[in-house]
Design an enzyme around this catalytic site. Structure first.
Site, short mmCIF file in Angstrom:
data_model
loop_
_atom_site.label_atom_id
_atom_site.label_comp_id
_atom_site.label_asym_id
_atom_site.label_seq_id
_atom_site.Cartn_x
_atom_site.Cartn_y
_atom_site.Cartn_z
CB CYS A 1 -14.15 3.25 -13.98
SG CYS A 1 -15.05 4.79 -13.71
CG LEU B 1 9.31 2.39 -5.93
CD1 LEU B 1 8.78 1.80 -4.63
CD2 LEU B 1 8.16 2.57 -6.91
N GLY B 2 10.76 6.90 -6.16
CA GLY B 2 10.34 8.27 -5.92
C GLY B 2 9.64 8.47 -4.58
CE1 TYR B 3 5.85 12.90 -4.66
CE2 TYR B 3 4.55 11.06 -5.46
CZ TYR B 3 4.83 12.41 -5.44
OH TYR B 3 4.08 13.26 -6.21
CB CYS C 1 -22.69 4.83 -14.33
SG CYS C 1 -21.43 6.11 -14.33
CB CYS D 1 -19.08 3.43 -20.36
SG CYS D 1 -18.25 4.84 -19.60
CD GLN E 1 -0.54 10.52 -5.71
OE1 GLN E 1 -0.35 11.49 -6.41
NE2 GLN E 1 -1.73 9.94 -5.61
CD GLU F 1 -2.94 -0.74 -0.16
OE1 GLU F 1 -2.98 0.39 -0.66
OE2 GLU F 1 -3.58 -1.70 -0.63
CE1 TYR G 1 -6.68 3.21 -0.64
CE2 TYR G 1 -4.32 3.32 -0.20
CZ TYR G 1 -5.41 2.68 -0.76
OH TYR G 1 -5.24 1.50 -1.42
CG ASP H 1 -7.82 4.23 -4.66
OD1 ASP H 1 -9.07 4.15 -4.72
OD2 ASP H 1 -7.07 3.68 -5.49
#
Length: 355
Positions: A189, A77-79, A205, A196, A39, A34, A117, A135
């Site tokens: 989606c 991976l960043g962040y 929807c 759709c 992101q 998770e 989240y 999310d």
DNA sequence: TATTCGTGGGG
DNA sequence: TCCCCAAGAAT
């Protein structure tokens, strides 16, 4: 349970994606996945997740590792605050929770790197608790299903969407429900060109009925991103190269780089480099040939980096004035130091050309 | 509350 | 080439 959720769970029973962290009864594995997925796309995460679990198979293994080891496995991976927080949180779990990740969402949220989240995702997926988890996928799916016209990221939009996610949640099946909404958002989606026609929920929807699915969720206007020109010094002395460690927090915190910085108005590139090296290391450099030009786009700004081959004047000893640490390293040692993408490119080019 | 935080893939 | 943005959290 509403017929909408019934249709969703039926679809999920047939179409659930098979992912490395699914069906593994280890809360730590759910936690790691998770955090990595924050992101970040599933396809990007998979190889990192597998490598991570080989290096740090348990909370205890992670807690005992050094931050440099942790950042090295996370590199790319960043962040990077995610890796630093995950590491710190593992040490807290060992020290305060007997090595077991708590199941209570509030206790989870007290751990660094776990927000609303992620707490809901861990509680529902790893512990079977009836907790929603909003999310980007679920936000988009619900915004279309219920034609939410408030911007999804606005306080009002967030309130409505969390409320919806909780109202629709089928007791006892929160894990499947959350995963189903995320899979639906990731595969059908989608943000652009949603499929759709194949969506199991299209007859529920509102946005689809109104033909406004491409305009949901409503997104806030984005600020223009600035562009910076920066310099970096490839300083060689007796076969070793000087690298510096960035401050422990903020952009690329704790990672290593070739020293340098942002170009000031009215300054030329060599002057920028001499000023930056003097500020950071307390020494003056002789700026030589251009080593390379690198462009990179971060989330909220872009840079063009000019790297130069440099030497220190005789007898000059750099000091860690404005950097966390500094090191003279041989070419072969460069891969062992965690770096962001641009500096890794410089290091790689240095290795390729043999110094 | 609004900003700050990486990187890679797709259109 | 450029823009979009992807299983958000911290401050």
């Amino acid at each position: 349970m509403t017929s909408l959720v019934l249709d969703l769970l039926d679809w999920y029973a047939q179409h659930a994606r098979s992912l490395p962290w699914r069906g593994i009864p280890d809360p730590y594995a759910v936690w790691v996945s998770e955090v990595m997925l924050q992101q970040t796309r599933v396809e990007t995460v998979i190889p990192y997740y597998q490598r991570w679990m080989e290096h740090f198979p348990t909370v205890s293994d992670l807690a005992q590792a050094s931050q440099q080891q942790v950042l090295a496995v996370w590199e790319g991976l960043g962040y990077y605050s995610r890796a630093r927080n995950l590491h710190r949180a593992a040490q807290l779990v060992v020290g305060q929770h007997g090595g077991q990740l708590p199941s209570d969402p509030r206790a989870l949220r007290d751990l660094p790197g776990i927000g609303r989240y992620t707490a809901g995702a861990i509680a529902s997926l790893a512990f079977g608790l009836d907790e929603p988890a909003l999310d980007g996928n679920i936000r988009r799916v619900l915004a279309r299903l219920f034609n939410i016209t408030e911007p999804a990221r606005s306080p009002a939009g967030e309130r409505r969407l969390w409320e919806l996610a909780r109202q629709l949640l089928p007791p006892g099946r929160a894990g499947d429900y959350n995963e189903a909404l995320m899979d639906l958002g990731a595969t059908l989606c989608t943000p652009r060109n949603p499929d759709c026609g194949r969506c199991p929920l299209n007859h529920h929807c509102q946005a689809y009925h109104l033909g406004v699915q491409d305009e949901r969720p409503v997104v806030l206007a984005k600020p223009v991103v600035p562009h910076y020109t920066v310099t970096a010094a490839v300083i060689e002395r007796r076969g070793s190269f000087l690298i510096t460690q960035r401050p422990p927090d903020g952009l690329l915190g704790g990672l290593w780089e070739f020293p340098g910085g942002k170009l000031h108005p009215g300054e030329d590139l060599p002057a920028c480099l001499q000023r930056e090296i003097c500020e950071e290391l307390g020494v003056s450099v002789n700026v030589g040939d251009l080593f390379g030009i690198y462009r990179h786009a971060y989330t909220h700004f872009r840079v063009t980096l000019h790297a130069f081959c440099c030497h220190l004047s005789n007898g000059q000893q750099p000091q860690p004035v404005q950097v966390q640490d500094l090191r003279w390293v041989k070419l072969a040692e460069l891969p062992g130091f965690p770096m962001g993408k641009i500096d890794r490119q410089i290091a790689t080019h240095l290795l390729e050309r043999g110094g």
